[in-house]
Design an enzyme around this catalytic site. Sequence first.
Site, PDB file in Angstrom:
ATOM      1  N   ASP A   8      -7.598  -7.391   0.938  1.00 57.12           N
ATOM      2  CA  ASP A   8      -6.632  -7.600   2.019  1.00 57.12           C
ATOM      3  C   ASP A   8      -7.306  -7.187   3.316  1.00 57.12           C
ATOM      4  OD1 ASP A   8      -5.185  -4.974   3.410  1.00 57.12           O
ATOM      5  OD2 ASP A   8      -6.166  -4.527   1.503  1.00 57.12           O
TER       6      ASP A   8
ATOM      7  N   ASP B 128       0.851  -1.188   0.000  1.00 59.32           N
ATOM      8  CA  ASP B 128       0.000   0.000   0.000  1.00 59.32           C
ATOM      9  C   ASP B 128       0.889   1.241   0.000  1.00 59.32           C
ATOM     10  OD1 ASP B 128       0.966   0.125   2.568  1.00 59.32           O
ATOM     11  OD2 ASP B 128      -0.932  -0.365   3.529  1.00 59.32           O
TER      12      ASP B 128
END
Length: 377
Positions: A268, A92
Amino acid sequence: MSEFIFNLQKTDGQARRGEITTPRGKIQTPAFMPVGTAGTVKAMQTRDVKATGADIILGNTYHLMLRPTAERVARLGGLHHFMQWDGPILTDSGGFQVMSLSKLRKLTEEGVSFQSHIDGSRHMLTPERSIEIQCLLGADIQMQLDECPPFPITEEASRESLELSIRWAKRSKDAFEKLSKPGQALFGIVQGSVFEDQRKRSAEGLMEIGFPGYSVGGLAVGEGQEQMFRVLDFTTPVLPKDRPRYLMGVGKPPDLVGAVERGIDMFDCVMPTRSGRHGQAFTWDGPINIKNAAYVDDGTPLDADLDCPASRDYSKAYINHLFRAGEYLAATLLSWHNLAFYQELMARMRTAIEEDRFAAFAAEFRARYSAGAASEG
């Protein structure tokens, strides 16, 4: 193979069955990515994470930039070598953690300055720096830097935020094109809170820039499942059909089923391991708290049919005992089971899509899961 390729193989309603090809391996979608925040999926060895069926794991830019630093990881051979994971890794951008964890945060057009929650040191995260960190880590799939706004938020503030994120997306892509290696991919992140016109504006702005995949951000931040599904109902239809769609930070098993039903390909969440560390096990009959007295004498396994030692080979009574005794193995076994359960859920969804029976699967799953959750209390 040096390309990032998404092959949409089958659809059943809005649900999609696909495959992502990367230089480090294939990812079967819908896919769940275990979260390896600080270079580890908590309480797990990477070989056991892989054995659960995970094709890809997630690393965290914010945490790794603070310690041990991206530069150190690069000197030591990159994140794959550092944590002994040879499959694809997605990172991320750090934007969410800057919002949720850092102190004295100051947002400008340039980026966001903040104080580390670990030692108070000052840092500046810009789109360019975020991409530099992700490239130093060696991530196969990277995220643009975006601003993840809080919920609730006003329409005006949300609009300003998403426009900033679109500008940052262009800067992220420019930096990625200079720093990345063949086969790596950068995803754009759709923002806009719960506002339909803003989600469409964000998606259109990102598509004008052009990305090989698109993430849906800014959800699972307190808006609730019903609102999240409503946002997906009007967001996924405007995204390109030939690119993977990633819903960030989601979620519980019913969230995954509902999101796949609405055209999401990738997920996720820390839920499997975080819940495992606190005594919650996910099952087809809903979640259970293994620390409850009801399991003190329960000699049955968590799931005899799951191809996972933690699920199959240890009794509920034994895991209950480990938690009561404060043993480290308790967290490992329950995290391991939860990860295996999540991967089995994804595998069953993929099969249901292939066989044109996803709607029936989803209805059966919800009925059984909610009935079990209600009985557990």
